[in-house]
Enzyme design. Structure first.
Site, PDB file in Angstrom:
ATOM      1  N   ASP A  20     -10.457  13.703   2.180  1.00 29.09           N
ATOM      2  CA  ASP A  20      -9.152  13.111   2.447  1.00 29.09           C
ATOM      3  C   ASP A  20      -8.553  12.697   1.112  1.00 29.09           C
ATOM      4  O   ASP A  20      -8.972  11.708   0.514  1.00 29.09           O
ATOM      5  CB  ASP A  20      -9.294  11.900   3.373  1.00 29.09           C
ATOM      6  CG  ASP A  20      -7.938  11.257   3.670  1.00 29.09           C
ATOM      7  OD1 ASP A  20      -6.932  11.651   3.041  1.00 29.09           O
ATOM      8  OD2 ASP A  20      -7.894  10.353   4.534  1.00 29.09           O
ATOM      9  N   HIS A 135      -3.693  -4.987   3.386  1.00 27.36           N
ATOM     10  CA  HIS A 135      -2.896  -4.093   4.246  1.00 27.36           C
ATOM     11  C   HIS A 135      -3.254  -4.197   5.722  1.00 27.36           C
ATOM     12  O   HIS A 135      -2.516  -3.708   6.571  1.00 27.36           O
ATOM     13  CB  HIS A 135      -3.087  -2.634   3.813  1.00 27.36           C
ATOM     14  CG  HIS A 135      -2.575  -2.346   2.446  1.00 27.36           C
ATOM     15  ND1 HIS A 135      -1.276  -2.635   2.073  1.00 27.36           N
ATOM     16  CD2 HIS A 135      -3.173  -1.819   1.338  1.00 27.36           C
ATOM     17  CE1 HIS A 135      -1.103  -2.281   0.803  1.00 27.36           C
ATOM     18  NE2 HIS A 135      -2.241  -1.793   0.338  1.00 27.36           N
ATOM     19  N   ASP A 172      -1.268  -7.071  -6.629  1.00 28.22           N
ATOM     20  CA  ASP A 172      -1.604  -5.670  -6.373  1.00 28.22           C
ATOM     21  C   ASP A 172      -0.299  -4.858  -6.376  1.00 28.22           C
ATOM     22  O   ASP A 172       0.765  -5.391  -6.075  1.00 28.22           O
ATOM     23  CB  ASP A 172      -2.284  -5.578  -5.002  1.00 28.22           C
ATOM     24  CG  ASP A 172      -2.810  -4.190  -4.672  1.00 28.22           C
ATOM     25  OD1 ASP A 172      -4.026  -3.979  -4.794  1.00 28.22           O
ATOM     26  OD2 ASP A 172      -1.996  -3.315  -4.283  1.00 28.22           O
ATOM     27  N   ASP A 265      -4.367  -2.242  -9.453  1.00 30.43           N
ATOM     28  CA  ASP A 265      -3.661  -0.962  -9.475  1.00 30.43           C
ATOM     29  C   ASP A 265      -2.247  -1.137 -10.022  1.00 30.43           C
ATOM     30  O   ASP A 265      -1.498  -0.181 -10.158  1.00 30.43           O
ATOM     31  CB  ASP A 265      -3.642  -0.319  -8.077  1.00 30.43           C
ATOM     32  CG  ASP A 265      -3.369  -1.329  -6.972  1.00 30.43           C
ATOM     33  OD1 ASP A 265      -2.912  -2.444  -7.282  1.00 30.43           O
ATOM     34  OD2 ASP A 265      -3.616  -1.002  -5.793  1.00 30.43           O
TER      35      ASP A 265
HETATM   36  N1  Q9C Z   1      -1.419   8.760  -3.105  1.00 28.72           N
HETATM   37  C1  Q9C Z   1      -5.022  -1.003  -1.816  1.00 28.72           C
HETATM   38  O1  Q9C Z   1      -4.692  -0.909  -2.975  1.00 28.72           O
HETATM   39  N2  Q9C Z   1      -2.075   5.379  -0.169  1.00 28.72           N
HETATM   40  N3  Q9C Z   1      -4.730  -0.054  -0.928  1.00 28.72           N
HETATM   41  C2  Q9C Z   1      -2.712   6.450  -0.806  1.00 28.72           C
HETATM   42  C3  Q9C Z   1      -2.342   8.531  -2.052  1.00 28.72           C
HETATM   43  C4  Q9C Z   1      -2.891   4.293   0.248  1.00 28.72           C
HETATM   44  C5  Q9C Z   1      -3.971   1.074  -1.322  1.00 28.72           C
HETATM   45  C6  Q9C Z   1      -1.776   7.576  -1.024  1.00 28.72           C
HETATM   46  C7  Q9C Z   1      -3.003   3.210  -0.766  1.00 28.72           C
HETATM   47  C8  Q9C Z   1      -3.748   2.033  -0.244  1.00 28.72           C
HETATM   48  C9  Q9C Z   1      -5.816  -2.159  -1.357  1.00 28.72           C
HETATM   49 ZN    ZN Z   2      -3.106  -1.659  -4.014  1.00 31.46          ZN
END
Ligand code: Q9C
Ligand code: ZN
Length: 675
Positions: A20, A135, A172, A265
């Site tokens: 994934d 989230h 974040d 991030d």
């Molecule tokens: N480009 C946290 O940082 N999207 N969650 C991914 C791939 C999901 C991030 C898309 C990102 C979730 C805790």
């Molecule tokens: Zn994040």
């Protein structure tokens, strides 16, 4: 009072079991590299290690529905096919037979941290957890998150410890929509989040992540969103939002506890965020929150997918929680236009809820509004070049052997934890000569000479990073000030930020060449000072209006200080009637984020009562909480707002709108004198 660190290897024991692309970045190594970096730098050893526990069902049910919990509970017994199918109900998340266990540990780690801080076992702390939490929603997993760790922790703190106000700072790069939903109508939890948004094109693509979603009903005003509509935000952009939005509102709110959704991030090198802030910015973000809530701060790991940057950023955060001085922030050349638009919109959306923002400018009416809907409109994105971003490793953060040295006249006891300064070496005759010629002309006092020599010797040790902070009680404050400034500014490439608080006269310091920046808080303007590097802040009621003063510190002094980036902060307390200890300690504590923590405080010998509180702040103790701030005097808010606006042509970190500002040389309030 220590710093808790919570980590358990068990939380590395789940991973993505199928292909994934959306989930492949959330790997167990995120936790191991972070923890190893803390161990290798010696930081882990300096923390109080607190064990994890599983959150109970009752804890989880404070935030999540029974149906959802029952569903997740079954996942340990599912086949791979069942897990895949269960996962399909949700967005950008995966399940694994061990994730339920880990999710209970992650939420439980947050509760252990709250317990450790609230019972006073430690001052603050950090929990390294997987899965992240911000989230996840009442009845849904989302974005790698299963249970909403921070929301569960906030509810728990309210119930178990009667905490009245919780501040959640979500740095974040994603919007913690689960946290927003949970507390949307709850005025006891103030949720702040900045997040990559790009006009709703970025995940989770929600309308409710925009700046105009401010909370509902009783909770209106207690949800603060700053959507980033472009990538590559930098240190200046983050600091601007802290100084001009988060901190003013947070001080007005006055939390009893600060919880941080510490996702990394939002830093450079991250494949998700694509931002450009460097790891050392987290030292400053952490520091700036550490004087709220009497220092009670719990940081919970959320995202962060560039393993190198993640480890560095975690170390920066923990260093700061432990009280080590923050490195001087690099590259603060002011916020970008898009960040200013976001800041401006968020400030004006909150204007009606927070007195500190009362005079924020109107929402932009032109096409710069971040609200314009551009969904569907295709951006020609430059082809993904996949170039490896590089950034310098943050410098080693060495805390000086000596924290706080004091120069006190006989009869004044050395405060606990400080060291009475004695210079072992004799001052060189050239310096003594200079002193006697320049400053001591009319005074033939060996006493004065010896105090000034000590001050110079102290400043020299601070420059060599052998001593972090200093405090001196002096007879003649003007002379001491001139002496320190002349000496410190004589070193090439050194700049001194002089912060004067009080109604006394500030001596004429050489502010022409930019090696000294003077910010003078008082209640009346002085005629004799001029120029870009002398900034008078005249508050109507001087220092007796706590909110007016604090807001001026946050919105004016801090951004000026950050942009100026001094090598030394000289904090001078002149006759400052009406200034209460708590406010003075906030000022002192906040200034320690500058100049690598090198602050020297000068006080009048006559005024000995503030010695103890000052020493405590210089030692790194958090300032006491001031209580919820009342509305500052409207004249003062308007005045500070206006001053900021006028100075913002010269000082980019003072900007809060995207509009161009008039150069200060056109306005007669500040007179430019720099060549
Ligand atoms: N480009 C946290 O940082 N999207 N969650 C991914 C791939 C999901 C991030 C898309 C990102 C979730 C805790
Ligand atoms: Zn994040």
């Amino acid at each position: 009072m220590g710093t808790a660190l919570i980590y358990d290897e068990e939380m590395t024991k789940y991973k993505l079991l199928w292909v994934d692309p959306a989930c492949k970045i959330e790997v167990p190594e995120r936790l191991t590299v972070s923890h190893e970096a803390l161990v290798e730098s010696g930081l882990a050893d300096r923390c109080v290690s607190v064990p994890v526990r599983e959150a109970t069902e009752a804890d989880i049910l404070q935030v999540h529905s029974e149906e959802y919990l029952e569903g997740v509970k079954k996942t340990p017994y599912m086949t791979l096919e069942d897990l895949k199918e269960f996962t399909l109900q949700y967005g950008d998340v995966y399940f694994h037979p061990n994730i339920y266990h880990c999710a209970k540990l992650a939420a439980g780690a947050a509760l252990q941290l709250v317990d450790s801080v609230m019972t006073g076992k430690v001052r603050n702390g950090m929990a390294l957890v997987r899965p992240p939490g911000h989230h996840s929603m009442r009845s849904a997993a989302s974005g790698f998150c299963v249970f909403n760790n921070v929301a569960i922790a906030a509810q728990y703190a309210k119930q178990k410890y009667g905490v009245k106000r919780v501040l959640i700072v979500d740095w974040d790069v994603h919007h913690g929509q689960g946290v927003q939903h949970c507390f949307e109508d709850d005025p006891s939890v103030l949720y702040f989040s900045w997040h990559r948004y790009e006009h709703q094109k970025f995940w989770p693509n929600l309308r409710e992540s925009d700046f105009d979603c401010v909370g509902k009903e009783k909770g209106a005003g207690f949800n603060v969103n700053v959507p980033w509509n472009e990538v590559k935000m930098q240190n200046s952009d983050y600091l601007s939002v802290f100084c001009h939005l988060l901190l003013p509102v947070a001080y007005e709110f006055c939390p009893d506890l600060v919880l941080v959704c510490a996702g990394f991030d939002s830093a450079i090198g991250d494949p998700e965020g694509e931002m450009c802030a460097t790891p050392d910015i987290f030292a400053h973000l952490t520091h700036l929150l550490m004087n709220l809530a009497g220092g009670k701060l719990c940081a919970l790991l959320e995202g962060g997918y560039n393993l190198t940057c993640l480890a560095q950023s975690v170390c920066q955060t923990v260093h700061t929680l432990l009280g080590d001085p923050a490195p001087r922030p690099a590259d603060l050349h002011g916020p970008c236009k898009s960040a200013l638009e976001s800041l401006h919109c968020a400030r004006s959306a909150h204007r009606q809820y927070w007195a500190c923002l009362k005079h924020a400018a109107d929402l932009p009416t032109s096409d710069i509004s971040t609200k314009r809907i551009r969904l569907g409109e295709e951006d020609e994105k430059p082809l993904d070049t996949e170039e490896e971003l590089v950034w310098p490793e943050p410098p080693k953060r060495l805390a000086p052997a000596l924290r706080t040295a004091v120069v006190l006249p006989g009869g004044v006891a050395c405060p606990d934890g400080c060291n009475q300064f004695s210079s072992s070496e004799e001052l060189d005759p050239v310096t003594v000569n200079k002193l006697t010629e320049n400053l001591l002309k009319d005074v033939d006092e060996s006493d004065a000479l010896s105090i000034l020599s000590s001050l110079i010797a102290l400043v020299e040790k601070m420059e060599k990073n052998e001593i972090c902070t200093g405090l001196a009680l002096v007879q003649d404050i003007s002379m001491a000030m001139m002496c320190v400034v002349q000496h410190a500014a004589s070193a090439p490439d050194n700049r001194v930020l002089v912060v004067c608080v009080g109604y006394g006269e500030v001596p004429l310091l050489d502010t022409i060449n930019g090696k000294t920046l003077v910010v003078h808080f008082s209640n009346k303007e002085s005629e004799k000072h001029k120029g870009r590097y002398y900034i008078p802040v005249c508050l109507k009621k001087g220092f007796s209006d706590t909110s007016g003063f604090i807001q001026a510190v946050l919105g004016l002094l801090l951004p000026l200080g950050y942009e100026y980036d001094p090598g030394l902060v000289l904090l001078v307390r002149m006759s400052a009637g009406g200034l209460c200890d708590g406010v003075w300690q906030q000022l002192t504590g906040l200034l320690l984020g500058l100049a690598h923590g090198h602050t020297l405080v000068l006080m009048q010998d006559g005024e000995r009562a503030p010695v103890g509180p000052t020493a405590s702040s210089l030692l790194g103790d958090p300032a006491p909480s001031l209580g919820p701030l009342l509305a500052p005097l409207p004249e003062d808010v308007a005045y500070v707002e206006n001053l900021r606006h006028m100075l913002s042509a010269d000082w980019k970190l003072l900007q809060t709108t995207g509009e161009s500002t008039t150069a200060s040389s056109d306005i007669n309030m500040t007179h430019k004198m720099h060549a």
